[in-house]
Design a protein around this motif. Structure first.
Motif, PDB file in Angstrom:
ATOM      1  N   ALA A 290     -13.011  -2.795  17.685  1.00  0.00           N
ATOM      2  CA  ALA A 290     -13.578  -3.561  16.563  1.00  0.00           C
ATOM      3  C   ALA A 290     -13.587  -2.720  15.290  1.00  0.00           C
ATOM      4  CB  ALA A 290     -14.988  -4.025  16.911  1.00  0.00           C
ATOM      5  N   GLY A 291     -13.991  -1.465  15.424  1.00  0.00           N
ATOM      6  CA  GLY A 291     -14.029  -0.582  14.264  1.00  0.00           C
ATOM      7  C   GLY A 291     -12.650  -0.292  13.712  1.00  0.00           C
ATOM      8  N   GLY A 292     -11.678  -0.077  14.602  1.00  0.00           N
ATOM      9  CA  GLY A 292     -10.319   0.207  14.154  1.00  0.00           C
ATOM     10  C   GLY A 292      -9.706  -0.954  13.395  1.00  0.00           C
ATOM     11  N   LEU A 293      -9.899  -2.163  13.910  1.00  0.00           N
ATOM     12  CA  LEU A 293      -9.358  -3.347  13.228  1.00  0.00           C
ATOM     13  C   LEU A 293     -10.040  -3.569  11.882  1.00  0.00           C
ATOM     14  CD1 LEU A 293      -9.057  -5.806  16.268  1.00  0.00           C
ATOM     15  CD2 LEU A 293      -7.184  -4.716  15.015  1.00  0.00           C
ATOM     16  N   ALA A 327      -5.698   6.258   2.410  1.00  0.00           N
ATOM     17  CA  ALA A 327      -4.551   6.442   3.314  1.00  0.00           C
ATOM     18  C   ALA A 327      -4.964   7.153   4.596  1.00  0.00           C
ATOM     19  CB  ALA A 327      -3.449   7.223   2.602  1.00  0.00           C
ATOM     20  N   LEU A 328      -5.801   8.175   4.493  1.00  0.00           N
ATOM     21  CA  LEU A 328      -6.255   8.883   5.693  1.00  0.00           C
ATOM     22  C   LEU A 328      -7.018   7.945   6.621  1.00  0.00           C
ATOM     23  CD1 LEU A 328      -7.439  12.431   4.522  1.00  0.00           C
ATOM     24  CD2 LEU A 328      -5.474  11.865   5.947  1.00  0.00           C
ATOM     25  N   LEU A 329      -7.928   7.142   6.056  1.00  0.00           N
ATOM     26  CA  LEU A 329      -8.680   6.195   6.883  1.00  0.00           C
ATOM     27  C   LEU A 329      -7.746   5.158   7.514  1.00  0.00           C
ATOM     28  CD1 LEU A 329     -11.827   5.533   4.645  1.00  0.00           C
ATOM     29  CD2 LEU A 329     -11.758   6.785   6.799  1.00  0.00           C
ATOM     30  N   PHE A 330      -6.786   4.667   6.733  1.00  0.00           N
ATOM     31  CA  PHE A 330      -5.855   3.656   7.239  1.00  0.00           C
ATOM     32  C   PHE A 330      -5.041   4.211   8.410  1.00  0.00           C
ATOM     33  CE2 PHE A 330      -1.606   1.773   7.292  1.00  0.00           C
ATOM     34  CZ  PHE A 330      -1.900   0.419   7.388  1.00  0.00           C
ATOM     35  N   PHE A 331      -4.478   5.405   8.242  1.00  0.00           N
ATOM     36  CA  PHE A 331      -3.630   5.949   9.301  1.00  0.00           C
ATOM     37  C   PHE A 331      -4.439   6.445  10.489  1.00  0.00           C
ATOM     38  CE2 PHE A 331      -0.512   6.191   5.789  1.00  0.00           C
ATOM     39  CZ  PHE A 331       0.502   5.477   6.397  1.00  0.00           C
ATOM     40  N   ALA A 332      -5.696   6.833  10.269  1.00  0.00           N
ATOM     41  CA  ALA A 332      -6.557   7.184  11.405  1.00  0.00           C
ATOM     42  C   ALA A 332      -6.784   5.961  12.280  1.00  0.00           C
ATOM     43  CB  ALA A 332      -7.884   7.751  10.910  1.00  0.00           C
ATOM     44  N   SER A 333      -7.037   4.802  11.649  1.00  0.00           N
ATOM     45  CA  SER A 333      -7.256   3.579  12.435  1.00  0.00           C
ATOM     46  C   SER A 333      -5.949   3.070  13.038  1.00  0.00           C
ATOM     47  CB  SER A 333      -7.890   2.498  11.560  1.00  0.00           C
ATOM     48  OG  SER A 333      -7.069   2.168  10.459  1.00  0.00           O
ATOM     49  N   LEU A 334      -4.859   3.132  12.270  1.00  0.00           N
ATOM     50  CA  LEU A 334      -3.573   2.634  12.762  1.00  0.00           C
ATOM     51  C   LEU A 334      -3.086   3.439  13.968  1.00  0.00           C
ATOM     52  CD1 LEU A 334      -1.136   0.727  12.325  1.00  0.00           C
ATOM     53  CD2 LEU A 334      -0.140   2.498  10.870  1.00  0.00           C
ATOM     54  N   LEU A 337      -5.341   2.770  17.107  1.00  0.00           N
ATOM     55  CA  LEU A 337      -5.025   1.514  17.799  1.00  0.00           C
ATOM     56  C   LEU A 337      -3.670   1.599  18.509  1.00  0.00           C
ATOM     57  CD1 LEU A 337      -6.231  -0.989  15.043  1.00  0.00           C
ATOM     58  CD2 LEU A 337      -7.273  -0.653  17.299  1.00  0.00           C
ATOM     59  N   ALA A 338      -2.683   2.226  17.857  1.00  0.00           N
ATOM     60  CA  ALA A 338      -1.357   2.376  18.479  1.00  0.00           C
ATOM     61  C   ALA A 338      -1.449   3.236  19.730  1.00  0.00           C
ATOM     62  CB  ALA A 338      -0.393   3.002  17.474  1.00  0.00           C
ATOM     63  N   LEU A 339      -2.294   4.237  19.677  1.00  0.00           N
ATOM     64  CA  LEU A 339      -2.467   5.127  20.828  1.00  0.00           C
ATOM     65  C   LEU A 339      -3.026   4.371  22.023  1.00  0.00           C
ATOM     66  CD1 LEU A 339      -2.302   8.101  21.721  1.00  0.00           C
ATOM     67  CD2 LEU A 339      -4.609   8.400  20.829  1.00  0.00           C
ATOM     68  N   TRP A 340      -3.989   3.489  21.765  1.00  0.00           N
ATOM     69  CA  TRP A 340      -4.565   2.681  22.849  1.00  0.00           C
ATOM     70  C   TRP A 340      -3.519   1.740  23.442  1.00  0.00           C
ATOM     71  CZ3 TRP A 340      -6.582  -2.670  21.887  1.00  0.00           C
ATOM     72  CH2 TRP A 340      -7.061  -3.248  23.069  1.00  0.00           C
ATOM     73  N   SER A 350       3.147  12.245  21.626  1.00  0.00           N
ATOM     74  CA  SER A 350       3.457  12.266  20.199  1.00  0.00           C
ATOM     75  C   SER A 350       2.424  11.503  19.390  1.00  0.00           C
ATOM     76  CB  SER A 350       4.844  11.664  19.950  1.00  0.00           C
ATOM     77  OG  SER A 350       5.835  12.405  20.606  1.00  0.00           O
ATOM     78  N   LEU A 351       2.057  10.305  19.853  1.00  0.00           N
ATOM     79  CA  LEU A 351       1.066   9.506  19.135  1.00  0.00           C
ATOM     80  C   LEU A 351      -0.284  10.197  19.103  1.00  0.00           C
ATOM     81  CD1 LEU A 351       1.881   5.878  20.370  1.00  0.00           C
ATOM     82  CD2 LEU A 351       2.033   6.738  18.025  1.00  0.00           C
TER      83      LEU A 351
END
Length: 399
Positions: A290-293, A327-334, A337-340, A350-351
């Motif tokens: 929920a937080g990541g989205l 950008a840091l916050l965006f890529f931290a969440s992106l 979520l991709a890692l999950w 790598s992820l």
């Protein structure tokens, strides 16, 4: 209006020179950005048209002169909503050139520099683009090299979807805990210095329960991003919009949900012995997804709005700081979520390395980047809630 008429006989340069000379605070002379804020607030104090817009203007009316502490306090009360700029009859191209959001934004950066701890690192605010780039590069390099050293590969391997098969739990704690604790310490000591300076300038009264409750509500609701009338603030033109407020809410609460997910996972690990990875419907995963989205949508919205921002609103020199933090916050969440989603794939090492590198860069730059504005603004809102409950010694304001 007589006071305003008297000011209109002076050119902006004469007014700036007069106010810069008159508004020395003891032996401390105002800097050029501070003197500019003082000049503009003298004009605003005579006009009072924007008195109902936000916390800045009621607080302003309690003062006839503006020393350094007053200016730092008012600059951090300003949410840069732009309502006063678009309503002001003395805004550029008028010769008075009143642009309160821009003047306040310039002083806010100076505030962060002045109160940074340790003081030598305050210069990182002024070189924020370079700081973020170096921190991100260092964070990525650390975890990519560690992945190679510990596992011999960044692609594949029999990891069974477990992050700790890439980086052991204790290693991650040993790397992140010192950086996070330093960030908390640096921000805490910086805002403590700010609090000590502005407290005498805001009556010096102690914090009461009602004042603390009001300030907390103002922070959590982002009250002053509604333009002071509930219709929203300005971004690209004269039209009211609640888009900035909503994007800030998504970003703030997304960040807090992610932090809550990490906190719950820590309790699970140490108190109950329930080790990661966690999957749905576990509480850490529900909070994290929920937080990541929310963080992903909020930062995307903020970036779009930042690109569309009116050129007279805010300080253009701050855009690298704003966009770097977004950008840091965006890529931290992106990447989180991709890692999950890719946990069972060969891309896991790598992820994970990329995600941890971005998060490390975020933690390392928290005390010396845009994140600080939320801490200092919260302190200013608390002092405002305290001050407004005290008698107005001038008796000139609306409250």
């Amino acid at each position: 209006m007589q006071q305003l008429d008297q000011k209109s006989r002076s050119t902006p340069l004469e007014a700036l020179t007069r106010d810069a000379r008159a508004l020395a605070n003891g032996d401390t002379v105002l800097s050029a950005p501070e003197a500019e804020v003082a000049r503009q607030l003298q004009i605003c104090n005579a006009c009072r048209y924007c008195e109902g817009f936000c916390a800045v203007f009621p607080a302003m009316t309690r003062r006839l002169e503006f020393g350094k502490a007053d200016i730092h306090y008012l600059a951090n009360l300003c949410h840069n909503c732009g309502a006063c700029l678009h309503a002001c009859q003395y805004a550029p191209p008028h010769e008075f050139a009143v642009n309160v959001p821009q003047a306040m934004a310039q002083v806010r950066v100076q505030t962060y520099v002045d109160y940074a701890w340790p003081p030598a690192l305050g210069a990182l605010y002024q070189r924020n683009g370079l700081t973020l780039s170096l921190a991100l590069a260092a964070g990525l390099a650390i975890f990519l090299l560690l992945a190679l050293a510990l596992n011999g590969t960044l692609w594949g391997g029999d990891l069974r979807g477990n992050f700790y098969n890439v980086f052991p739990h204790n290693l991650l704690v040993g790397l992140f805990a010192p950086v996070f604790l330093f960030a908390v310490l640096a921000l805490g000591l910086g805002v403590r210095r700010f609090w000590r300076e502005v407290t005498p300038a805001t009556t010096g009264a102690p914090v009461s329960g009602p004042a603390a409750a009001e300030a907390t509500s103002d922070v959590l609701r982002l009250k002053y991003l509604d333009g002071g009338h509930g219709e929203g603030c300005h971004n690209a033109d004269d039209e009211y919009t609640l888009a900035r407020r909503r994007a800030h809410h998504l970003t703030f609460y997304g960040f807090m949900l992610c932090f809550a997910a990490t906190s719950v996972a820590t309790v699970y690990h140490y108190a109950f012995g329930w080790t990661a990875p966690y999957d749905l419907p576990s509480l850490p995963k529900l909070l994290g997804v929920a937080g990541g989205l929310s963080l992903l949508m909020g930062t995307a919205g903020l970036f779009k709005l930042n690109l569309q921002r009116h050129p007279l609103q805010g300080d253009a020199s701050q855009k690298p700081m704003d966009r770097g933090f977004i950008a840091l916050l965006f890529f931290a969440s992106l990447t989180g979520l991709a890692l999950w989603l890719a946990r069972g794939s060969v891309a896991l090492p790598s992820l994970l390395a990329v995600h941890l590198g971005v998060v490390m860069a975020l933690f390392a730059t928290l005390p010396y980047g845009k994140f600080a504005h939320g801490i200092f603004r919260s302190a200013a809102l608390l002092r405002h809630a305290v001050e407004k409950r005290q008698p107005d010694r001038l008796g000139l304001g609306a409250d």
